[in-house]
Write an enzyme that holds these catalytic residues in place. Structure first.
Site, short mmCIF file in Angstrom:
data_model
loop_
_atom_site.label_atom_id
_atom_site.label_comp_id
_atom_site.label_asym_id
_atom_site.label_seq_id
_atom_site.Cartn_x
_atom_site.Cartn_y
_atom_site.Cartn_z
N TRP A 67 0.85 -1.20 0.00
CA TRP A 67 0.00 0.00 0.00
C TRP A 67 0.88 1.24 0.00
CZ3 TRP A 67 -1.76 2.85 4.77
CH2 TRP A 67 -2.72 3.83 4.46
N ASP A 120 -1.60 -5.51 9.25
CA ASP A 120 -2.49 -4.46 8.75
C ASP A 120 -3.68 -5.16 8.10
OD1 ASP A 120 -3.74 -2.28 7.65
OD2 ASP A 120 -2.11 -1.72 6.30
N LYS A 175 -13.85 0.29 4.98
CA LYS A 175 -14.40 -0.50 3.88
C LYS A 175 -15.53 -1.41 4.32
CE LYS A 175 -10.26 0.79 2.18
NZ LYS A 175 -9.24 1.54 2.95
#
Length: 343
Positions: free
Chosen positions: A147, A229, A263
């Site tokens: 990311w 993560d 999300k």
């Protein structure tokens, strides 16, 4: 007149003189968005942002989230007082149980706790600040690719070395487990390793359970520190999305887990996150919390309540939790269908 000239010269000097202009972070995104709007093709597809959209290309407010918001708005007992520095504790307990499992031995033994943070990014930053300032860790490994914000977060937190470990085999389109293990074998002790809990960003390809076991073994043998993560829990394979984290816990691995609820609850702008600590010695928790409080105080002081209250209500109300799981299935199913259609 000489004095006037000197004064005029001095007032033109700024403390900010010479600061270079950084490249706009979202320049490419905005440029592509403009192209999208002006493109008249009837078959164009919007891939510019990592957010769920409906068939009409609109943001989706999960019905369960809306229902929870209505209930909270009608609750006369709620107010807008500050939360404690470490956040809404009931939310953090629910979030920690979501990722570790309701029957997690770490929770039962009092070796796990959460700190409410500002979504995934804030959770990562708090963890990075803590590990650097309190544990004196200054080397972190991130997957290649990873990311886009991982490196910036850890560099800004003071880490001296931000290194890559091989992840993606582009030729064979698979996780390059052999080189991944080799790279971690070469890492120094106490190096932090960022692992994506599920739905690896950006490849979308996760290790198999056997591969996760191999990664866990090298982490233990090399005495590396695990930092998971997990920003998409529920999107890849439902409850199994947390399998790797729960396996590492079962193997006695201490860790930090950055959770995001942007999300899977559609709460992008509420910035709700949780930083879970799993330790082997629960007597260390008081010290961890006290020092983490200082990190929080120096950053955001205390987190916002609205989104955390929504998530807590949903996760702790059986009917709402089942409705939320249905929403997760709706989103993940449609994502798979869209990928197949695009291909």
């Amino acid at each position: 007149s000489f004095s006037i000239c000197i004064f005029q010269f001095l007032v033109k000097i700024s403390f900010f003189t010479g600061i270079p202009e950084a490249a706009p972070i979202e320049v490419t995104l905005f440029h592509i968005s403009t192209l999208l709007i002006t493109d008249s093709s009837p078959t164009k597809v919007n891939l510019t942002i990592g957010a769920y959209r409906t068939e009409e290309g609109k943001p989706w407010v999960l019905p369960v989230v809306h229902n929870a918001e209505v209930a909270l708005a009608d609750d006369a007992l709620l107010n807008h007082e500050y939360l404690p520095l470490l956040g809404f504790d009931a939310f953090s307990k629910a979030a920690t149980a979501l990722v570790l499992g309701e029957n997690s031995p770490a929770i039962a033994e009092g070796r796990a706790f959460g700190i409410q943070s500002l979504s995934g990014t804030g959770s990562l930053r708090l963890g990075a600040d803590y590990l650097h300032s309190q544990c004196k860790m200054d080397t972190v490994y991130v997957s290649k690719p990873t990311w886009g914000n991982h490196k910036l977060v850890f560099k800004t937190a003071g880490f001296k070395e931000v290194r890559d470990y091989t992840y993606w085999d582009a030729t064979n389109r698979r996780v390059d487990i052999e080189r991944l293990i080799k790279d971690l074998e070469g890492a120094p002790e106490r190096a932090v390793v960022i692992l994506h809990g599920c739905a690896h960003n950006p490849t979308g390809m996760d290790p198999t359970q056997d591969q996760w076991k191999q990664i866990c073994e090298v982490v233990k043998r090399k005495h590396l520190f695990t930092f998971f993560d997990i920003a998409y829990q529920g999107f890849a394979s439902g409850d199994a999305d947390a399998w790797a984290i729960r396996y590492f816990v079962s193997q006695g691995v201490e860790m930090i887990i950055a959770q995001s609820f942007a999300k899977n609850f559609g709460l992008y702008n509420e910035r709700v996150g949780n930083l879970t600590f799993v330790v082997n010695d629960k007597s260390t928790i008081a010290g961890i919390k006290s020092q983490a409080s200082l990190c929080v105080r120096a950053n955001w002081s205390n987190p916002p309540a609205h989104g955390a209250r929504i998530i807590h209500k949903v996760l702790t109300t059986p009917a709402l939790r089942q409705e939320w799981l249905g929403c997760i299935k709706t989103m993940s199913t449609r994502i798979k269908e869209m990928r197949a259609a695009l291909q």
